[in-house]
Design an enzyme around this catalytic site. Structure first.
Site, PDB file in Angstrom:
ATOM      1  CB  THR A 134     122.065  79.426  93.503  1.00 18.87           C
ATOM      2  OG1 THR A 134     120.780  79.738  94.025  1.00 18.87           O
ATOM      3  CG2 THR A 134     122.379  78.002  93.932  1.00 18.87           C
ATOM      4  CG  ASP A 135     119.496  83.129  96.678  1.00 14.14           C
ATOM      5  OD1 ASP A 135     119.206  82.212  95.878  1.00 14.14           O
ATOM      6  OD2 ASP A 135     118.767  84.129  96.850  1.00 14.14           O
ATOM      7  CD  GLU A 136     117.067  78.131  94.276  1.00 12.39           C
ATOM      8  OE1 GLU A 136     116.642  76.986  94.490  1.00 12.39           O
ATOM      9  OE2 GLU A 136     116.778  78.777  93.258  1.00 12.39           O
ATOM     10  CE1 TYR A 160     120.751  74.908  90.406  1.00 16.20           C
ATOM     11  CE2 TYR A 160     119.350  76.089  91.969  1.00 16.20           C
ATOM     12  CZ  TYR A 160     120.360  76.090  91.019  1.00 16.20           C
ATOM     13  OH  TYR A 160     120.987  77.268  90.688  1.00 16.20           O
ATOM     14  CE  LYS A 164     125.366  76.181  91.284  1.00 21.86           C
ATOM     15  NZ  LYS A 164     126.173  76.359  90.036  1.00 21.86           N
TER      16      LYS A 164
HETATM   17  P1  NAD Z   1     120.812  77.911  82.380  1.00 25.49           P
HETATM   18  O1  NAD Z   1     120.091  76.654  82.714  1.00 25.49           O
HETATM   19  O2  NAD Z   1     120.078  78.989  81.645  1.00 25.49           O
HETATM   20  O3  NAD Z   1     122.112  77.585  81.508  1.00 25.49           O
HETATM   21  C1  NAD Z   1     122.970  76.544  81.819  1.00 25.49           C
HETATM   22  C2  NAD Z   1     123.868  76.315  80.611  1.00 25.49           C
HETATM   23  O4  NAD Z   1     124.797  75.266  80.963  1.00 25.49           O
HETATM   24  C3  NAD Z   1     123.133  75.858  79.357  1.00 25.49           C
HETATM   25  O5  NAD Z   1     123.574  76.589  78.243  1.00 25.49           O
HETATM   26  C4  NAD Z   1     123.489  74.394  79.228  1.00 25.49           C
HETATM   27  O6  NAD Z   1     123.538  73.943  77.882  1.00 25.49           O
HETATM   28  C5  NAD Z   1     124.863  74.364  79.870  1.00 25.49           C
HETATM   29  N1  NAD Z   1     125.206  73.044  80.409  1.00 25.49           N
HETATM   30  C6  NAD Z   1     124.439  72.248  81.198  1.00 25.49           C
HETATM   31  N2  NAD Z   1     125.083  71.100  81.470  1.00 25.49           N
HETATM   32  C7  NAD Z   1     126.293  71.175  80.862  1.00 25.49           C
HETATM   33  C8  NAD Z   1     127.421  70.325  80.799  1.00 25.49           C
HETATM   34  N3  NAD Z   1     127.432  69.135  81.419  1.00 25.49           N
HETATM   35  N4  NAD Z   1     128.505  70.731  80.106  1.00 25.49           N
HETATM   36  C9  NAD Z   1     128.510  71.934  79.481  1.00 25.49           C
HETATM   37  N5  NAD Z   1     127.473  72.773  79.490  1.00 25.49           N
HETATM   38  C10 NAD Z   1     126.374  72.410  80.184  1.00 25.49           C
HETATM   39  O7  NAD Z   1     121.413  78.437  83.756  1.00 25.49           O
HETATM   40  P2  NAD Z   1     121.387  79.896  84.403  1.00 25.49           P
HETATM   41  O8  NAD Z   1     120.062  80.127  85.009  1.00 25.49           O
HETATM   42  O9  NAD Z   1     121.924  80.887  83.441  1.00 25.49           O
HETATM   43  O10 NAD Z   1     122.433  79.679  85.595  1.00 25.49           O
HETATM   44  C11 NAD Z   1     123.837  79.749  85.356  1.00 25.49           C
HETATM   45  C12 NAD Z   1     124.570  79.544  86.661  1.00 25.49           C
HETATM   46  O11 NAD Z   1     124.210  80.554  87.584  1.00 25.49           O
HETATM   47  C13 NAD Z   1     124.241  78.211  87.344  1.00 25.49           C
HETATM   48  O12 NAD Z   1     125.390  77.703  87.937  1.00 25.49           O
HETATM   49  C14 NAD Z   1     123.221  78.581  88.400  1.00 25.49           C
HETATM   50  O13 NAD Z   1     123.295  77.702  89.497  1.00 25.49           O
HETATM   51  C15 NAD Z   1     123.682  79.975  88.768  1.00 25.49           C
HETATM   52  N6  NAD Z   1     122.636  80.875  89.269  1.00 25.49           N
HETATM   53  C16 NAD Z   1     121.486  81.075  88.548  1.00 25.49           C
HETATM   54  C17 NAD Z   1     120.527  81.971  89.030  1.00 25.49           C
HETATM   55  C18 NAD Z   1     119.265  82.278  88.245  1.00 25.49           C
HETATM   56  O14 NAD Z   1     118.421  83.042  88.730  1.00 25.49           O
HETATM   57  N7  NAD Z   1     119.084  81.768  87.020  1.00 25.49           N
HETATM   58  C19 NAD Z   1     120.721  82.632  90.232  1.00 25.49           C
HETATM   59  C20 NAD Z   1     121.920  82.388  90.942  1.00 25.49           C
HETATM   60  C21 NAD Z   1     122.858  81.518  90.438  1.00 25.49           C
END
Ligand code: NAD
Length: 354
Positions: A134-136, A160, A164
């Protein structure tokens, strides 16, 4: 080469979209999803692919090393797209332990298991491990600061983003130390279908649809750079299939919007699109539901991304404007009540954030 792709967190928002995208774009590839189905995971997101026998779904924890090793070996995994994470900043403030376990120890477990698997196979040049971040991790920008890019120093501010950041460092260290073909991406805020209704955009929509207050933190002037999730999936696909091992890419939509402007736009779109889908809103105009609430502790003011490197190296450009992406997202939530309604009892009763 036929890839055998492991997508971690594939029942979540971005990885769920990526799983659909990958299956459509690469019908020859074997796709396996590993997901623990935490509160944020929803099997319904990928159920059609499981039922059609297009993917194998394994319910399990990325911290479970024997399980991870078994999946890698049984499936002959050649590519990992690692997206499983604890992802909600508000939850990280009230319960940081789960963030360290999944984001740090889970990433370490995957890296070690994949390294052993890759060594046993003779260190194939074509294999890849993409760590999605993430950009965070870069902290917070002032209004006139230049956007984040690949060389911006890390400055995480929340449990968080700190977890990350730690996992990004581990991923890069495994590349430098062991030569593991690791890639890292740092993306701005995503939005689109299958987004858990606890995050800013889906919460505004489901509350608007139910006539409930739409909470906005502080003065609503916190700025985020929004990217339609399908554009992020295309970027991840390009990185995983074309980037040089050891590369890092920042991904963003060049769509900086203040939270209050975003929520106001969503309310207006809801008012416009609901009648077209035969939905009667309990409160209209929806703007009347917007409610300011006390700010989140340590709330980062502004994030923005300079995506110049991925544009130059891999020819990626966002294809969906924020106006178009938000229309598609509002229409999706209007027509997919059966997906989001069962999730509502698990949504934390606190203000919204991303
Ligand atoms: P999300 O919370 O919607 O989904 C996370 C998934 O991971 C869920 O299905 C959960 O069941 C699974 N999970 C959690 N802990 C687990 C474990 N210990 N073992 C196996 N599975 C597990 O997340 P998201 O928003 O889709 O983000 C996905 C990735 O992208 C993350 O790494 C996040 O940091 C990154 N990201 C998200 C955003 C955003 O805007 N949502 C932006 C940039 C980066």
């Amino acid at each position: 080469m036929n890839r055998h792709v492991l997508i971690t967190g594939g029942a979540g928002f971005i990885a769920g979209n990526l799983t659909h995208h990958w299956c459509a774009a690469h019908p020859q590839d074997r796709v396996v999803v590993l997901d623990a189905l935490t509160y944020a995971g929803n099997r319904a997101t990928i159920e059609p692919l499981i039922e059609a026998d297009r993917i194998r779904f394994v319910q399990g924890d990325i911290c479970d090393r024997p399980l991870v090793e078994r999946v890698l070996a049984e499936e002959g995994i050649t590519h990992v797209a690692h997206l499983a994470a604890e992802s909600h900043v508000d939850r990280s403030i009230t319960g940081p332990g789960a963030f360290l376990a999944t984001n740090v120890t889970g990433t370490f477990t995957l890296l070690e298991a994949f390294r052993a698997h890759w060594m046993r196979a003779g260190q194939p040049q074509a294999w890849r491990f993409l760590h999605v971040s993430t950009d965070e991790v870069f902290g917070s920008l002032e209004p006139t600061d230049p956007p984040f890019c690949e060389t911006t120093a890390y400055d995480p501010r929340s449990p968080y983003s700190a977890s990350k950041a730690a996992s990004d460092h581990l991923a890069r260290a495994w590349q430098h130390t062991y030569g593991l073909p690791v890639l890292v991406s740092n993306c701005s805020n995503n939005y689109g279908p299958y987004h858990y209704p606890e995050k800013l955009i889906p919460l505004a929509l489901v509350n608007g649809l139910r006539g409930q207050p739409i909470p906005v933190y502080g003065d609503g002037r916190n700025v985020r750079d929004w990217l339609y999730v399908e554009d992020h999936c295309r970027a991840l696909e390009l990185i995983l299939t074309q980037a040089e091992p050891g590369s890092t890419y920042c991904i963003g939509g060049r769509n900086e919007v203040a939270n209050i402007d975003l929520v106001t736009l969503l309310c207006d779109l809801l008012d416009e699109l609901a009648p077209l889908h035969g939905v009667t809103l309990p409160v209209s105009p929806s703007r009347e539901l917007i409610t300011y609430v006390n700010d989140r502790p340590g709330h980062d003011r502004r994030y923005a991304i300079d995506a110049g490197r991925i544009e130059a190296d891999l020819g990626w450009r966002p294809q969906v404007t924020v106006q178009e992406g938000l229309r598609r997202t509002v229409a999706w939530y209007l027509t997919h009540q059966a997906w989001w309604e069962p999730l509502l009892p698990k949504v934390v009763r606190q203000p919204t954030g991303q």
